[in-house]
Design a protein around this motif. Structure first.
Motif, PDB file in Angstrom:
ATOM      1  N   GLY A   1       0.800  -1.213   0.000  1.00 31.80           N
ATOM      2  CA  GLY A   1       0.000   0.000   0.000  1.00 31.80           C
ATOM      3  C   GLY A   1       0.835   1.266   0.000  1.00 31.80           C
ATOM      4  N   ILE A   2       1.880   1.290   0.826  1.00 34.17           N
ATOM      5  CA  ILE A   2       2.742   2.474   0.924  1.00 34.17           C
ATOM      6  C   ILE A   2       3.445   2.734  -0.403  1.00 34.17           C
ATOM      7  CG2 ILE A   2       4.756   3.449   2.088  1.00 34.17           C
ATOM      8  CD1 ILE A   2       4.013   1.739   4.523  1.00 34.17           C
ATOM      9  N   MET A   3       3.992   1.674  -0.988  1.00 32.93           N
ATOM     10  CA  MET A   3       4.708   1.839  -2.250  1.00 32.93           C
ATOM     11  C   MET A   3       3.764   2.245  -3.376  1.00 32.93           C
ATOM     12  SD  MET A   3       6.572  -0.894  -4.717  1.00 32.93           S
ATOM     13  CE  MET A   3       5.061  -0.989  -5.688  1.00 32.93           C
ATOM     14  N   CYS A   4       2.621   1.598  -3.444  1.00 31.00           N
ATOM     15  CA  CYS A   4       1.688   1.901  -4.534  1.00 31.00           C
ATOM     16  C   CYS A   4       1.130   3.311  -4.418  1.00 31.00           C
ATOM     17  CB  CYS A   4       0.552   0.871  -4.548  1.00 31.00           C
ATOM     18  SG  CYS A   4       1.060  -0.769  -5.139  1.00 31.00           S
ATOM     19  N   ASN A   5       0.920   3.797  -3.194  1.00 32.23           N
ATOM     20  CA  ASN A   5       0.456   5.180  -3.015  1.00 32.23           C
ATOM     21  C   ASN A   5       1.499   6.175  -3.509  1.00 32.23           C
ATOM     22  OD1 ASN A   5      -2.064   4.611  -1.891  1.00 32.23           O
ATOM     23  ND2 ASN A   5      -1.287   4.556   0.198  1.00 32.23           N
ATOM     24  N   LEU A   6       2.753   5.905  -3.176  1.00 33.88           N
ATOM     25  CA  LEU A   6       3.834   6.796  -3.618  1.00 33.88           C
ATOM     26  C   LEU A   6       3.943   6.816  -5.135  1.00 33.88           C
ATOM     27  CD1 LEU A   6       6.342   8.579  -3.049  1.00 33.88           C
ATOM     28  CD2 LEU A   6       7.674   6.463  -2.960  1.00 33.88           C
ATOM     29  N   VAL A   7       3.936   5.634  -5.742  1.00 32.54           N
ATOM     30  CA  VAL A   7       4.075   5.566  -7.198  1.00 32.54           C
ATOM     31  C   VAL A   7       2.870   6.192  -7.881  1.00 32.54           C
ATOM     32  CG1 VAL A   7       4.329   4.037  -9.187  1.00 32.54           C
ATOM     33  CG2 VAL A   7       5.564   3.534  -7.072  1.00 32.54           C
ATOM     34  N   ASP A   8       1.682   5.991  -7.320  1.00 36.33           N
ATOM     35  CA  ASP A   8       0.498   6.620  -7.895  1.00 36.33           C
ATOM     36  C   ASP A   8       0.632   8.143  -7.868  1.00 36.33           C
ATOM     37  OD1 ASP A   8      -2.520   6.462  -8.683  1.00 36.33           O
ATOM     38  OD2 ASP A   8      -2.460   7.856  -6.997  1.00 36.33           O
ATOM     39  N   ASP A   9       1.103   8.695  -6.747  1.00 40.20           N
ATOM     40  CA  ASP A   9       1.305  10.144  -6.662  1.00 40.20           C
ATOM     41  C   ASP A   9       2.344  10.624  -7.675  1.00 40.20           C
ATOM     42  OD1 ASP A   9      -0.508  10.284  -4.596  1.00 40.20           O
ATOM     43  OD2 ASP A   9       1.002  10.362  -2.999  1.00 40.20           O
ATOM     44  N   CYS A  10       3.364   9.801  -7.905  1.00 36.78           N
ATOM     45  CA  CYS A  10       4.503  10.212  -8.744  1.00 36.78           C
ATOM     46  C   CYS A  10       4.448   9.627 -10.154  1.00 36.78           C
ATOM     47  CB  CYS A  10       5.806   9.801  -8.072  1.00 36.78           C
ATOM     48  SG  CYS A  10       6.083  10.550  -6.456  1.00 36.78           S
TER      49      CYS A  10
ATOM     50  N   ASN B   1     -10.798   9.097  -3.687  1.00 31.54           N
ATOM     51  CA  ASN B   1     -10.396   9.336  -5.072  1.00 31.54           C
ATOM     52  C   ASN B   1      -9.728   8.103  -5.664  1.00 31.54           C
ATOM     53  OD1 ASN B   1     -11.256  12.081  -4.920  1.00 31.54           O
ATOM     54  ND2 ASN B   1      -9.346  12.594  -3.861  1.00 31.54           N
ATOM     55  N   GLU B   2      -9.722   8.035  -6.994  1.00 36.66           N
ATOM     56  CA  GLU B   2      -9.111   6.895  -7.674  1.00 36.66           C
ATOM     57  C   GLU B   2      -7.637   6.805  -7.320  1.00 36.66           C
ATOM     58  OE1 GLU B   2      -8.633   5.033 -12.180  1.00 36.66           O
ATOM     59  OE2 GLU B   2      -9.531   7.012 -11.882  1.00 36.66           O
ATOM     60  N   ASN B   3      -7.183   5.591  -7.088  1.00 38.46           N
ATOM     61  CA  ASN B   3      -5.803   5.374  -6.648  1.00 38.46           C
ATOM     62  C   ASN B   3      -5.195   4.193  -7.400  1.00 38.46           C
ATOM     63  OD1 ASN B   3      -3.551   5.916  -5.081  1.00 38.46           O
ATOM     64  ND2 ASN B   3      -4.190   4.583  -3.399  1.00 38.46           N
ATOM     65  N   GLU B   4      -3.877   4.083  -7.291  1.00 37.68           N
ATOM     66  CA  GLU B   4      -3.124   3.000  -7.944  1.00 37.68           C
ATOM     67  C   GLU B   4      -3.392   2.961  -9.443  1.00 37.68           C
ATOM     68  OE1 GLU B   4      -3.180  -0.725  -5.833  1.00 37.68           O
ATOM     69  OE2 GLU B   4      -3.344   0.250  -3.882  1.00 37.68           O
ATOM     70  N   ARG B   5      -3.329   4.151 -10.047  1.00 39.24           N
ATOM     71  CA  ARG B   5      -3.522   4.262 -11.494  1.00 39.24           C
ATOM     72  C   ARG B   5      -2.265   3.871 -12.240  1.00 39.24           C
ATOM     73  NH1 ARG B   5      -5.345  10.316 -10.374  1.00 39.24           N
ATOM     74  NH2 ARG B   5      -3.819   9.850  -8.733  1.00 39.24           N
ATOM     75  N   ALA B   6      -2.420   3.487 -13.479  1.00 40.11           N
ATOM     76  CA  ALA B   6      -1.274   3.044 -14.283  1.00 40.11           C
ATOM     77  C   ALA B   6      -0.339   4.219 -14.563  1.00 40.11           C
ATOM     78  CB  ALA B   6      -1.757   2.442 -15.591  1.00 40.11           C
ATOM     79  N   ILE B   7       0.962   3.908 -14.669  1.00 39.08           N
ATOM     80  CA  ILE B   7       1.943   4.924 -15.054  1.00 39.08           C
ATOM     81  C   ILE B   7       1.744   5.216 -16.549  1.00 39.08           C
ATOM     82  CG2 ILE B   7       4.396   5.442 -15.306  1.00 39.08           C
ATOM     83  CD1 ILE B   7       4.915   3.505 -12.989  1.00 39.08           C
ATOM     84  N   PRO B   8       1.549   6.474 -16.915  1.00 29.92           N
ATOM     85  CA  PRO B   8       1.345   6.789 -18.341  1.00 29.92           C
ATOM     86  C   PRO B   8       2.523   6.312 -19.195  1.00 29.92           C
ATOM     87  CG  PRO B   8       0.798   8.668 -16.965  1.00 29.92           C
ATOM     88  CD  PRO B   8       1.448   7.670 -16.074  1.00 29.92           C
ATOM     89  N   LYS B   9       2.212   5.877 -20.396  1.00 26.39           N
ATOM     90  CA  LYS B   9       3.261   5.411 -21.314  1.00 26.39           C
ATOM     91  C   LYS B   9       4.000   6.565 -21.984  1.00 26.39           C
ATOM     92  CE  LYS B   9       2.198   1.099 -20.557  1.00 26.39           C
ATOM     93  NZ  LYS B   9       3.107   0.210 -19.808  1.00 26.39           N
ATOM     94  N   GLY B  10       3.386   7.714 -22.000  1.00 27.61           N
ATOM     95  CA  GLY B  10       4.030   8.863 -22.630  1.00 27.61           C
ATOM     96  C   GLY B  10       3.835   8.884 -24.111  1.00 27.61           C
TER      97      GLY B  10
END
Length: 226
Positions: free
Chosen positions: A172-181, A217-226
């Motif tokens: 949870g901690i890691m996924c929250n951070l990555v979702d924010d970033c 709010n929606e969380n753990e969203r995919a990292i955009p491919k760019g």
């Protein structure tokens, strides 16, 4: 009564011994005094098979023992890292510094992060200098935390850390951070595709699409491919 039973048991033992001796004698008589070449070949093959089986059993035992030791060492190493992280004043300070500019459950864009990273005092006042320093520290804290989880992801990929244990404690901690970033990571990976490649892969494996954060709010969203 006990003496009679004892005599009976002795008689049975003597009978079994006689039968055993006779059986052994019959088996012994079957062996030729001068073995033939066929018999010698059979005996050699049998001895070889016994040796091969013995070696195989020993090898399998060694492999299983080594694997069990490696699993135990991996878990112990993982637990040590988790304890050091939870008790680390440096790790606690990184989270405090990050929240000063980039609070949790708020998206971190590359532009905001880069601006904070390059922030300079607007004037020579102490207040301006401290504000610029807080922004610099927040930007550094974000990438330091991401680098830490990239390190864990590499350890998992290399088999040096226990994924199950880490997933149960840090998912949870890691996924929250990555979702924010996730937008920051996307922009960094545009510049260098290998940036956070292990963390991105682990996040994709661990994240739960459709999750909600503490604000709904929606969380753990995919990292955009760019």
């Amino acid at each position: 009564m006990s003496i009679g039973i004892a005599i009976g048991l002795i008689s049975v033992a003597v009978l079994i011994a006689d039968i055993g001796a006779e059986s052994l004698s019959q088996i012994y008589r079957r062996f030729p005094d001068s073995p033939s070449e066929r018999y010698k070949t059979f005996a050699g093959v049998a001895a070889t098979l016994v040796a091969i089986v013995s070696v195989a059993v020993g090898l399998i035992t060694f492999i299983l023992s080594s694997r069990a030791n490696r699993v135990a060492q991996r878990k112990q190493h993982t637990i040590s890292i988790l304890l050091e992280t939870r008790l680390s004043d440096r790790f606690k300070m990184l989270n405090v510094q990050r929240r000063a500019k980039f609070p949790e459950y708020h998206d971190v864009t590359f532009e905001d992060w880069n601006e904070a990273r390059l922030a300079q005092p607007e004037n020579t006042s102490l207040k301006a200098k401290r504000e610029a320093q807080r922004r610099n520290e927040a930007a550094d804290a974000v990438v330091t935390l991401l680098n830490y989880y990239e390190f864990l992801a590499v350890g998992i990929a290399e088999g040096d850390l226990d994924e199950t244990l880490l997933k149960r404690t840090l998912r949870g901690i890691m996924c929250n951070l990555v979702d924010d970033c996730r937008n920051l990571i996307c922009e960094m990976r545009k510049r260098n595709p290998r940036t956070y490649e292990n963390l991105a892969a682990l996040y994709e494996d661990w994240r739960r699409p459709g999750s909600k954060d503490i604000n709904g709010n929606e969380n753990e969203r995919a990292i955009p491919k760019g």
